[in-house]
Design a protein around this motif. Structure first.
Motif, mmCIF file in Angstrom:
data_model
loop_
_atom_site.group_PDB
_atom_site.id
_atom_site.type_symbol
_atom_site.label_atom_id
_atom_site.label_comp_id
_atom_site.label_asym_id
_atom_site.label_seq_id
_atom_site.Cartn_x
_atom_site.Cartn_y
_atom_site.Cartn_z
ATOM 1 N N PRO A 574 1.553 -0.478 9.085
ATOM 2 C CA PRO A 574 1.358 -0.639 7.627
ATOM 3 C C PRO A 574 0.670 -1.951 7.252
ATOM 4 O O PRO A 574 0.037 -2.038 6.208
ATOM 5 C CB PRO A 574 2.788 -0.571 7.078
ATOM 6 N N GLU A 575 0.785 -2.974 8.106
ATOM 7 C CA GLU A 575 0.176 -4.268 7.785
ATOM 8 C C GLU A 575 -1.351 -4.179 7.669
ATOM 9 O O GLU A 575 -1.976 -5.027 7.023
ATOM 10 C CB GLU A 575 0.526 -5.310 8.849
ATOM 11 N N LEU A 576 -1.959 -3.172 8.310
ATOM 12 C CA LEU A 576 -3.415 -3.035 8.277
ATOM 13 C C LEU A 576 -3.898 -1.929 7.343
ATOM 14 O O LEU A 576 -5.101 -1.776 7.139
ATOM 15 C CB LEU A 576 -3.942 -2.745 9.697
ATOM 16 N N ALA A 577 -2.976 -1.159 6.790
ATOM 17 C CA ALA A 577 -3.362 0.051 6.053
ATOM 18 C C ALA A 577 -3.867 -0.254 4.649
ATOM 19 O O ALA A 577 -3.310 -1.084 3.931
ATOM 20 C CB ALA A 577 -2.170 1.006 5.979
ATOM 21 N N LEU A 578 -4.947 0.440 4.265
ATOM 22 C CA LEU A 578 -5.466 0.434 2.899
ATOM 23 C C LEU A 578 -5.355 1.847 2.343
ATOM 24 O O LEU A 578 -5.660 2.820 3.032
ATOM 25 C CB LEU A 578 -6.927 -0.014 2.869
ATOM 26 N N ILE A 579 -4.925 1.964 1.090
ATOM 27 C CA ILE A 579 -4.771 3.252 0.423
ATOM 28 C C ILE A 579 -5.894 3.389 -0.602
ATOM 29 O O ILE A 579 -6.046 2.516 -1.478
ATOM 30 C CB ILE A 579 -3.410 3.383 -0.293
ATOM 31 N N MET A 605 1.496 -2.144 -2.435
ATOM 32 C CA MET A 605 1.748 -0.941 -3.222
ATOM 33 C C MET A 605 3.213 -0.874 -3.643
ATOM 34 O O MET A 605 4.113 -0.966 -2.830
ATOM 35 C CB MET A 605 1.369 0.310 -2.418
ATOM 36 N N LYS A 606 3.445 -0.706 -4.947
ATOM 37 C CA LYS A 606 4.788 -0.653 -5.500
ATOM 38 C C LYS A 606 5.329 0.775 -5.486
ATOM 39 O O LYS A 606 4.593 1.735 -5.656
ATOM 40 C CB LYS A 606 4.780 -1.169 -6.940
ATOM 41 N N LYS A 607 6.632 0.888 -5.314
ATOM 42 C CA LYS A 607 7.304 2.185 -5.408
ATOM 43 C C LYS A 607 7.537 2.563 -6.866
ATOM 44 O O LYS A 607 7.494 1.724 -7.756
ATOM 45 C CB LYS A 607 8.652 2.136 -4.688
ATOM 46 N N GLY A 608 7.819 3.857 -7.073
ATOM 47 C CA GLY A 608 8.214 4.323 -8.394
ATOM 48 C C GLY A 608 7.078 4.936 -9.173
ATOM 49 O O GLY A 608 6.026 5.278 -8.628
ATOM 50 N N TYR A 609 7.301 5.098 -10.494
ATOM 51 C CA TYR A 609 6.263 5.610 -11.395
ATOM 52 C C TYR A 609 5.245 4.507 -11.609
ATOM 53 O O TYR A 609 5.583 3.419 -12.087
ATOM 54 C CB TYR A 609 6.884 6.026 -12.729
ATOM 55 N N ARG A 610 3.981 4.800 -11.287
ATOM 56 C CA ARG A 610 2.972 3.749 -11.319
ATOM 57 C C ARG A 610 1.657 4.245 -11.912
ATOM 58 O O ARG A 610 1.339 5.433 -11.867
ATOM 59 C CB ARG A 610 2.716 3.221 -9.894
ATOM 60 N N ILE A 611 0.897 3.307 -12.438
ATOM 61 C CA ILE A 611 -0.431 3.567 -12.977
ATOM 62 C C ILE A 611 -1.474 3.081 -11.966
ATOM 63 O O ILE A 611 -1.386 1.958 -11.465
ATOM 64 C CB ILE A 611 -0.625 2.834 -14.327
#
Length: 634
Positions: A574-579, A605-611
């Motif tokens: 995960p340290e290298l991953a881009l979404i 990237m934050k958890k939960g409902y996001r914009i």
């Protein structure tokens, strides 16, 4: 199949969670369960909106089939896979009376669905005071209406990007080799590099975008005024003096951390001296000098130590001498030929002998350029040297020496010896640049070189597309300062292949629910007034982690499509991953397939409902265009 119904009040939400925990208690009585049992239990609970064992998820499922899940993990997974609600419906779900949310209601939402574990009543009260637009009496009684809740849920506080990462938060005290550095190539061009005008605005634009390594391609000019342009191309020229003046003005407007000028010197010694004088007289105390070389002969200085300093990266004829403790000096080195960068498919080396005290290196036209000592004196920390092989570098290369790799040369090393490349980059600075064949048309994928720890992966900042999307996403982290601390395993001489395949670490499972879109841009024509729209989510990172999935296509949609689709991914590093999020119009009559895009690091990237705030192809904001999503990972 009967649709799952959300409870109408917060008390019922609590009861629903308790019922779920009681329901799954039997399955977890002997401890955690694996993924296949998790999927079977999800089916048993009759999830209505997604077939979690569908073919599109099999690859991700296979990667984590040995992963173990606890009861709380399962509860969150269940909630992700069930149908999510739009903001106003979500308000009714958590509101005690259906009309207002109390601080207790909001706090429960923050802790339960937004995963803000440190939230307290003060947090909830602050949100109400900030976003409640109705009468003061509502705020005074600490009540939030549906309008206030909607305003909060579509604000930066609910952005998918962690707002704590919009400022510098990483340790900046490690040597510079421990950081990825935002880097530009062909910086003087704002269009086609073969035929367009050289433009000083290219430097201003790159600096305002947080770039920390600029390229200057210097050539002889009339009246002993060196010019800057792309050699062997039909482009106009700009004065080197003007470029240095612009750099001096804008170098530290966006970032206070060191700026590297990667210079290709194709000038005669007379004009090299002119450039050296410009650097010294215009940049003045910003230019790094020998007084900043401390009494540690084994490592580079840190970004923190080099704040507001400019470093020159170029070929050099001199070496550092460390003979007396606390005393560094430059001594003349043995002159000889030198190439511009490692390229296994390059031309045959041309042998030449030049006088001592003058450095020469081969240009693309097989010409030799001598480097004046006056110019060599301004090259301190980032001397560029030839790369022969990893064994030679380990034995002979000095800590302040860096290497340049063509795209093809670097890719060959990645394929043949990625582990050694990663170890090399834990010791020395490396810069990569694109192949001449692709110039003007696209950037290469930088991720493949970040994966082995290359610090300066140079891209053309004016060419839109995947390369710059990834670069923009990666370097928005750490306050957009242009320096990103590498993962620990990249700075500890650990071979990268071993890190990926042999470490006994559970992979991370990511579930992203694409709920809806807001204010999507529609290019309406007489023959097309709607869009056929879908969302594609891509993951770039370690080779084992790269994946892509797509939602269903919503046909004849307007500006506010609804998907309610779940996408499942597995990430081992995960340290290298881009979404990367991409919104596309797949209507055959579409004039512009890309409706918006956005990239961010997984670690931000934050958890939960996001914009998700969508951008256009060149990186400019499309506000108020957004995606509404729900994110969960463990």
């Amino acid at each position: 199949m009967q649709e799952f119904q959300y409870p109408s009040s917060m008390s019922e939400v609590r009861k629903e969670n308790e019922w779920l925990l009681r329901t799954i208690e039997y399955h977890f009585k002997n401890g955690n369960i694996d993924l296949m049992k998790t999927m079977a239990l999800l089916h048993k609970l009759d999830i209505p909106t997604i077939n979690v064992c569908s073919e599109v998820h099999l690859e991700a499922i296979n990667k984590v089939k040995l992963r173990r899940f606890g009861a709380e993990d399962f509860l969150y997974m269940y909630k992700v896979f069930t149908k999510r609600r739009e903001p106003r419906e979500l308000f009714k779900q958590y509101s005690s009376d259906g009309r207002n949310m109390t601080t207790t209601d909001l706090l429960y939402f923050l802790r339960t669905d937004q995963h803000v574990s440190n939230a307290d009543e003060h947090t909830a009260s602050t949100i109400i005071n900030s976003y409640e637009p109705v009468m003061r009496s509502k705020r005074k009684r600490r009540l939030m209406t549906s309008n206030g809740f909607f305003k909060f849920l579509t604000s930066k506080d609910c952005s998918i990007f962690n707002q704590d990462h919009t400022k510098v938060y990483q340790c900046m005290d490690f040597p510079m080799v421990n950081y990825f550095i935002a880097s530009s190539q062909d910086t003087c061009f704002t269009g086609n590099q073969l035929i367009e005008q050289s433009n000083i605005n290219g430097y201003i634009s790159a600096l305002k975008k947080g770039c920390r390594c600029l390229e200057l391609d210097c050539w002889d000019g009339p009246e002993n005024e060196p010019r800057l342009y792309h050699g062997f191309a039909l482009t106009s020229t700009i004065l080197v003096k003007e470029v240095i003046e612009v750099i001096n003005m804008h170098a530290f407007e966006v970032s206070e951390y060191p700026l590297i000028l990667s210079m290709e010197i194709n000038c005669n010694p007379v004009q090299q001296r002119v450039i050296a004088n410009y650097l010294i007289n215009i940049l003045e105390d910003k230019l790094i000098n020998m007084s900043h070389v401390y009494d540690d002969p084994t490592q580079l200085a840190s970004p923190e130590e080099l704040k507001h300093k400019i470093l020159i990266r170029c070929k050099n004829v001199r070496k550092f001498s460390y003979s007396v403790p606390g005393m560094w000096q430059l001594v003349d080195g043995e002159a000889g030929e030198n190439t511009g960068g490692y390229d296994p498919e390059g031309e045959t080396e041309v042998k030449s002998v030049v006088p001592t005290g003058i450095r020469a290196f081969r240009m693309k036209k097989k010409t030799m350029v001598r480097l004046a000592l006056e110019f060599s004196n301004v090259i301190v920390y980032t001397k560029s040297v030839d790369f022969k092989d990893f064994r030679h570098s380990l034995k002979h290369q000095l800590f302040y020496e860096s290497n340049t790799f063509s795209e093809h040369g670097a890719m060959k090393l990645v394929k043949q010896s990625a582990s050694e490349f990663a170890v090399h980059n834990s010791k020395f600075l490396s810069r990569t640049y694109s192949a001449g064949a692709r110039r003007n048309f696209s950037n290469y994928k930088p991720q493949e070189f970040w994966n082995v720890g290359c610090q300066m992966v140079a891209l053309n900042y004016e060419v839109p597309g995947l390369g710059m999307d990834l670069n923009r996403g990666k370097f928005q982290d750490n306050g957009g300062c242009g320096y990103i601390l590498k993962p620990k395993f990249m700075n500890n001489n650990i071979k990268f292949d071993t890190v990926v395949s042999d470490q006994n670490v559970d992979p991370t499972i990511i579930v992203i629910q694409i709920i809806s879109g807001q204010h999507l841009p529609i290019c309406r024509t007489p023959s097309k007034i709607t869009i056929d729209v879908c969302v594609r989510v891509e993951i770039y990172g370690a080779s084992t982690d790269c994946a892509a999935q797509q939602t269903k296509i919503v046909q004849s949609a307007g500006c506010y499509p609804n998907w309610n689709d779940c996408l499942l991914f597995c990430v081992q590093v995960p340290e290298l991953a881009l979404i990367r999020f991409i919104v596309k119009d797949v209507n055959p009559l579409s004039e512009n397939e890309l409706l918006g895009q956005y990239t961010l690091p997984f670690t931000s990237m934050k958890k939960g409902y996001r914009i998700v705030p969508l951008l256009c192809s060149n990186g400019l904001s499309l506000a108020p265009t957004t995606l509404f999503v729900y994110v969960w990972y463990a």
